[in-house]
Design an enzyme around this catalytic site. Structure first.
Site, short mmCIF file in Angstrom:
data_model
loop_
_atom_site.label_atom_id
_atom_site.label_comp_id
_atom_site.label_asym_id
_atom_site.label_seq_id
_atom_site.Cartn_x
_atom_site.Cartn_y
_atom_site.Cartn_z
N ASP A 326 1.02 -1.23 -0.11
CA ASP A 326 0.11 -0.01 -0.02
C ASP A 326 1.05 1.18 0.02
O ASP A 326 2.17 1.06 0.14
CB ASP A 326 -0.88 -0.10 1.34
CG ASP A 326 -2.18 0.53 0.86
OD1 ASP A 326 -3.22 0.32 1.50
OD2 ASP A 326 -2.16 1.90 0.14
N GLU A 518 -10.69 6.04 4.56
CA GLU A 518 -9.72 5.69 5.53
C GLU A 518 -9.88 6.01 6.92
O GLU A 518 -10.97 6.30 7.33
CB GLU A 518 -8.31 5.82 4.83
CG GLU A 518 -8.06 5.24 3.44
CD GLU A 518 -7.02 5.33 3.06
OE1 GLU A 518 -6.54 5.72 1.81
OE2 GLU A 518 -5.83 4.94 3.83
#
Ligand code: GLC
Length: 631
Positions: A326, A518
């Site tokens: 990521d 997020e």
């Protein structure tokens, strides 16, 4: 006639020695030429099996070229020096957060082709693979259709419909030159306070398993090289949706990127099962999670977890695609960057989303190979996985953009599917006196922050990482949808319910969360608290005290609203329905039936979280799977 032979070479032994030396030199020259500069280029033979093409190409690559393929760079970091793509053999580019860098397919194509020319001008001409977060439509392109986020698709309990949405997203993405989407998130959200709950299909691993395969197949199609297919990414491996509140390792976050503490048996049953389904469906990439798992011996960062990546994902599950990190996920492993890189690559990370300081990454990994910290076999394995997907994508035969599909972007047909998906996701939680469906000729008083906000109904990962309340693309708001579906209704719209309610027959209050993504969306971490805004709460109380009312909740997760329900006659969870707000209006007026069922538990209060079906104490406002049906 040639010059006379010098006296020295007239002696036979000298002559033969000289000839032997010349022959040896010729043979050595052939043996030591840099790989790839000679012989047939069978990696360019489109008829050859991919495995042979990979093996041939790998055999021609220098270690520097191999490490370049393992490097993914964000566009802003390299657009000023595109020659680095060629000179360093960069393997992949991305723009984070589905940022809308350009507003037409042609502009996207021009940008990507420019980068691709640099890549194909490199010594071996290995093309780039370009990725974005097209997670509910191509959110990076204004005018593309935006589907309900996964939580709404989960409420519809229709994997085939989700596969259709993925296929349309793939077509509207590949037509701009993007080859790869970082989707689907096959996360299983076990605490709805998590800012990424809406990216999951819900709390039930069984639902995630049912969706993972069809959605991967939707994105990747029958042929990955088709200009309607994109490489899919099952993410985030593993356990991202199981973190405990307050364990985040990232500042300002509470749940996201935290620690998932459970037995290995539970990890496999809840969080690994959807990845098995994705792997079985042939997913070409998997993204590692920022989070950590603690199976009893302390937390292990997923990016550093050799057991889960090498042994389980690649070994036991047989995953033959590549694992991508990521965003700066490798950096989180350790303050010693060399140790972090060494650990991540040896744990099984194949491509690193650096995505800025790419020279530092390349130099660091090169030094690790030189020192033996990372073996050449590991590098060859990683690069083989990456090249395999590039060959499957057809990038060597057609590296430049085919925009013929651009004509279908945002088409009526695509929007009809998105509208159907929005309608199918609508979840009816209360319907006193069968208030719904409405007749469509009522005097309607419409209020709430979600009633006329395309941005709120689309949510995060739309045109920008965090999304926006503004209308950043084409579509119909819920208000516009009501006007379209019920043209005979007399609508008074007042977002904050400040206009007189007068003789309205029915009130509709569309409450909403502001978009987020997020950890910024973790409830309690900042301005997102999983509760009604003051304005929306006041609108509910005002309208519902005065007239029969419907409350529609536009949100990525359950919202705490128990104390405002007393006067509410009908309650609908609309989730994040996307660009086609008419899909919310369709069941409201009986155009389609209500059929959605809760993909997550709807608690009475946030303090009950985490609460999931099967818990020993389970006393929610509405249980998992609940949903009233109409006509
Ligand atoms: C983000 C997300 C991931 C996304 C990636 C690229 O941090 O965790 O889901 O695909 O970066 O934008």
């Amino acid at each position: 006639m040639g010059a006379p032979m010098p006296a020295l070479f007239r002696r036979p032994v000298v002559l033969w020695t000289a000839l032997a030396a010349a022959l040896a030199a010729a043979v050595i020259t052939v043996l030591i030429v840099v790989p790839g500069d000679e012989g047939d280029s069978s990696y360019l033979d489109s008829e050859a099996p991919i495995a042979e093409r990979v093996e041939d190409l790998l055999g021609r690559m220098t270690i520097e070229e191999k490490i370049g393929q393992m490097t993914q760079v964000a566009v802003p970091a390299i657009e000023g020096v595109p020659s680095d793509i060629r000179n360093l053999g960069i393997g992949s580019l991305l723009n984070g957060g589905s940022d809308a860098l350009h507003d037409t397919p042609e502009a996207w194509a021009e940008m990507i082709d420019g980068f691709q020319r640099e890549a194909t001008d490199s010594r071996l001409g290995i093309p780039l693979v370009y990725g974005i977060d097209a997670v509910h439509g191509n959110g990076a392109l204004p005018g593309a259709v935006i589907f309900p986020h996964n939580i709404g698709l989960g409420a519809a309990h229709d994997p085939g419909l989700a596969a259709q949405a993925a296929a349309i997203t793939a077509a509207e993405t590949r037509a701009t030159g993007v080859h790869w989407t970082f989707a689907p998130c096959v996360c299983v959200a076990r605490d709805s306070r998590w800012g990424r709950t809406y990216e999951s299909f819900g709390e039930d691993p069984g639902l995630a398993v049912d969706y993972a395969g069809p959605v991967v197949e939707g994105y990747q199609g029958e042929d990955l090289a088709a200009n309607t297919s994109v490489l899919a990414t099952a993410k985030h491996y593993a356990g991202d949706g199981g973190t405990a509140y307050g364990t985040s390792t990232t500042e300002h976050y509470l749940l996201d990127q935290g620690v998932t503490t459970l037995t290995e048996e539970a990890l496999r049953a809840i969080h690994l099962a959807p990845f098995k389904a994705a792997v079985d469906a042939g997913v070409g990439s998997v993204m590692a999670s920022f989070s950590s798992t603690d199976l009893g011996d302390g937390p292990v960062k997923a990016h550093a977890d050799s057991y889960l990546i090498n042994d389980v994902l690649k070994g036991e599950l047989g995953f033959d695609g590549f694992v991508v990190s990521d965003w700066q996920g490798v950096d989180q492993i350790d303050g010693d960057y060399a140790k972090a890189v060494r650990t991540a690559i040896n744990a099984g990370i194949d491509m690193v989303m650096v995505p800025f300081e790419y020279r530092r990454f390349i130099d660091t990994l090169l030094a690790e190979v030189d020192s033996g910290g990372v073996s050449e076999e590991r590098i060859d394995d990683a690069v083989s996985r990456i090249l395999t997907q590039k060959f499957a994508l057809g990038l060597f035969e057609a590296p430049f953009v085919d925009t013929t599909g651009a004509a279908d972007i945002g088409s009526d047909e695509h929007r009809a599917v998105a509208r159907h998906a929005a309608a199918a996701s609508q979840t009816l939680l209360r319907n006193d006196d069968d208030l719904l469906p409405l007749a469509g000729d009522e005097a309607i008083y419409l209020a709430g922050s979600g009633a006329d906000s395309l941005g709120r109904q689309m949510g995060g990962w739309t045109a920008s990482w965090q999304g926006t309340v503004d209308a950043v693309t084409e579509g119909t708001s819920i208000l516009a949808g009501i006007e379209e579906v019920a043209p005979n209704a007399a609508i008074t719209y007042s977002e904050k319910a400040t206009e007189p309610i007068g003789g309205a027959d029915v009130g509709i209050v569309v409450v909403a969360e502001d978009p987020y993504a997020e950890g910024i969306g973790d409830a309690g971490a900042g301005e997102h608290d999983m509760r009604l805004s003051e304005a929306d709460a006041a609108a509910v109380d005002t309208v519902c005290a005065a007239v029969a009312c419907v409350v529609i909740v536009v949100s990525g997760r359950p919202i705490e609203l128990t104390s405002h329900l007393a006067e509410v006659d009908a309650l609908v969870a609309a989730w994040l329905p996307g660009s086609e707000g008419a899909g919310v209006a369709d069941p409201l007026f009986g155009g389609t039936p209500y059929g959605g069922r809760l993909p997550v538990t709807w608690t009475r209060s946030n303090d009950q979280e985490p609460m999931n079906a099967g818990d020993p104490i389970y006393d929610p406002l509405f249980p998992l799977g609940f949903g009233l049906q109409t006509g």
